[in-house]
Design a protein around this motif. Structure first.
Motif, PDB file in Angstrom:
ATOM      1  N   LYS A   1      44.890  29.663  40.462  1.00  0.00           N
ATOM      2  CA  LYS A   1      45.785  30.333  41.411  1.00  0.00           C
ATOM      3  C   LYS A   1      45.991  31.789  40.958  1.00  0.00           C
ATOM      4  O   LYS A   1      46.283  32.039  39.790  1.00  0.00           O
ATOM      5  N   GLY A   2      45.821  32.698  41.880  1.00  0.00           N
ATOM      6  CA  GLY A   2      46.029  34.117  41.561  1.00  0.00           C
ATOM      7  C   GLY A   2      44.730  34.844  41.263  1.00  0.00           C
ATOM      8  O   GLY A   2      44.681  36.076  41.281  1.00  0.00           O
TER       9      GLY A   2
ATOM     10  N   ALA B   1      47.830  33.854  33.846  1.00  0.00           N
ATOM     11  CA  ALA B   1      47.122  33.048  34.856  1.00  0.00           C
ATOM     12  C   ALA B   1      45.955  32.295  34.230  1.00  0.00           C
ATOM     13  O   ALA B   1      45.735  31.113  34.512  1.00  0.00           O
TER      14      ALA B   1
ATOM     15  N   ARG C   1      46.660  29.090  32.482  1.00  0.00           N
ATOM     16  CA  ARG C   1      47.226  27.982  33.278  1.00  0.00           C
ATOM     17  C   ARG C   1      46.149  27.519  34.252  1.00  0.00           C
ATOM     18  O   ARG C   1      46.199  27.796  35.447  1.00  0.00           O
TER      19      ARG C   1
ATOM     20  N   SER D   1      41.561  40.020  40.427  1.00  0.00           N
ATOM     21  CA  SER D   1      42.820  39.443  40.921  1.00  0.00           C
ATOM     22  C   SER D   1      43.646  40.566  41.542  1.00  0.00           C
ATOM     23  O   SER D   1      43.361  41.745  41.314  1.00  0.00           O
TER      24      SER D   1
ATOM     25  N   ILE E   1      49.156  40.277  39.368  1.00  0.00           N
ATOM     26  CA  ILE E   1      48.932  39.035  38.603  1.00  0.00           C
ATOM     27  C   ILE E   1      48.815  39.364  37.114  1.00  0.00           C
ATOM     28  O   ILE E   1      48.085  40.280  36.739  1.00  0.00           O
TER      29      ILE E   1
END
Lengths: 136, 147, 182
Positions: free
Chosen positions: B58-59, B142, B145, B133, B137
């Motif tokens: 995500k991101g 990021a 994760r 990104s 962000i």
């Protein structure tokens, strides 16, 4: 001391050349991998569809030869690879040893860097295999 | 070790193993050839797996790996993939000159931050990994994760 | 299927091959000069136009192009010779020998035929390409090698690799072409 007979050595080298071509065929988008000799004759080939091997072999040598000449004319010296970008894919050709060439045919979805990287990394080994192969 | 650093360390290890396999003396060229092929496949497959994983974080807008500025692995169809490659080669050339002038050592990372987006380029053996990104962000967060 | 337009060279090639296949060597528009030309003119075309000039442009690709050209002629000659002979190798070779003599390509003599080993060796005495040429460093009759390859390929309907192993221009007195059936 090796107990391998020279004939077996040649056979295993030829087998390894085929294994290298099969490995190249495993790359996304590659549809044919061939070794072409200096007369344009295809000595080893892996492909996933029918190809006119006589015509492709001669064409690869002619295109590479013309590109290498053009490179000489502009002072670029030795030609390491010729990449032909076509509407439906690429044809890449790289010299191996003693006039032999490695040629790859790809579809449009091939990742050029992936194919080129694999070719560049494969060539030193193929050169060694061929110098053994041709002297045995 | 955080997830992304661990992944990068693993890729560096595979790249080194591949480089070592290239240095083997050719007493039996067939065996050497086969070993190199397997080590190369292990390294490149791992690069593709990591690119896919990063692309799903995500991101992250896109992730791709390049060799000499040409695309080698990509997450699902990122936009401007060739522009990525061109930027990468230009940036790497400039950064290498700068690194040499300043005695920074071997180039490891380049980050370009624009008003809207940013792109990080990380060296892995003979390849460069590119991650893009939106600007806001926090890439480090990021990338650690993944799920 | 879309109709593929023939190029002018392809149109000319068709007419030349048709002329060869018909066995009719007289030619229109050559009432005074006739169908024969001096061998040196042929050699100029072969070794200059299809030799050094092509090499200037194609470098190492030149022999491949010449071989391929010879193979095209060999395939056409093979088709001509293979007609109505019921796959008899001796008759086939006889017709090829005659055709090569009629076309002044050379005197073709089978030197070795080992079908078990998949090897044929054919001598081309008085080879049109290299007669009177000396002191080269490697065989130069790639056209004839390709031609013989094409002839053998047509008969056996198999891929072949033809290699010139002896060449008159090397001082061998004859040209020897080895054909490996693949």
């Amino acid at each position: 001391m090796s107990n391998i007979h020279p004939l077996d050595t040649r056979k295993s080298q030829s087998g390894e050349i085929d294994a290298i071509l099969r490995n190249l065929m495993g790359i996304q988008g590659v549809s044919a991998a061939a070794i072409v000799d200096n007369d344009g004759f295809v000595t080893h080939i892996q492909r996933d569809s029918e190809i006119n091997t006589d015509a492709i072999g001669a064409s690869v040598q002619v295109v590479f030869g013309a590109a290498a000449r053009a490179a000489q004319h502009v002072g670029h010296h030795a030609t390491n690879m010729v990449i032909c970008e076509n509407a439906e894919g690429f044809i890449l050709s790289t010299p191996v040893e003693a006039g032999f060439m490695l040629a790859l045919v790809t579809q449009r979805d091939a990742l050029l860097g992936r194919v080129r990287f694999e070719l560049k990394e494969t060539i030193p080994v193929l050169k060694k295999l061929f110098s053994h192969y041709l002297t045995h | 070790m955080p997830w992304f650093q661990a992944q990068m360390a693993e890729l560096q290890r595979l790249a080194e193993e591949y480089a070592l396999s290239q240095q083997q003396t050719a007493s039996n060229i067939v065996n050497v050839s086969e070993k190199m092929r397997l080590k190369r496949a292990e390294f490149i497959d791992a690069v593709q797996v990591l690119v896919d994983k990063i692309g799903k974080i995500k991101g992250i807008s896109a992730c791709a790996a390049y060799h000499d500025g040409l695309i080698l692995a990509q997450s699902a169809h990122p936009a401007a993939i060739d522009a990525f490659g061109a930027t990468l080669q230009e940036s790497a050339r400039a950064a290498q000159q700068g690194a040499a002038l300043l005695g920074l050592g071997e180039l490891e990372q380049i980050v370009i931050v624009g008003a809207k987006n940013k792109v990080a380029m990380l060296s892995i053996g003979p390849l460069m990994l590119c991650i893009s990104s939106p600007k806001q962000i926090n890439l480090a967060l990021a990338l650690n994760r993944p799920h | 299927m879309p109709q593929i337009q023939k190029t002018d060279y392809q149109i000319a090639q068709q007419q030349i091959l048709d002329g060869i296949i018909s066995g009719e060597f007289d030619i229109e528009n050559r009432r005074d000069l006739g169908p024969m030309i001096p061998i040196r003119l042929f050699q100029a075309l072969r070794m200059v136009a299809l030799g050094s000039n092509v090499e200037d442009i194609l470098g190492q690709g030149a022999p491949s192009l010449v071989y391929h050209s010879g193979q095209s002629l060999g395939l056409a000659m093979g088709q001509l010779a293979a007609a109505n002979i019921d796959k008899d190798l001796e008759t086939y070779v006889g017709k090829i020998k005659l055709l090569c003599r009629q076309l002044s390509i050379g005197l073709v003599v089978p030197d070795r035929v080992d079908l078990n080993a998949g090897v044929l060796e054919l001598r081309v005495d008085e080879c049109v390409s290299c007669a009177g040429i000396h002191n080269v460093s490697a065989p130069i009759c790639h056209f004839e090698a390709g031609m013989v390859g094409g002839i053998v390929k047509t008969f056996f309907n198999r891929n072949v690799k033809a290699t010139e192993t002896k060449c008159n221009a090397l001082g061998d007195k004859t040209c020897l072409i080895r054909v490996d059936l693949i």
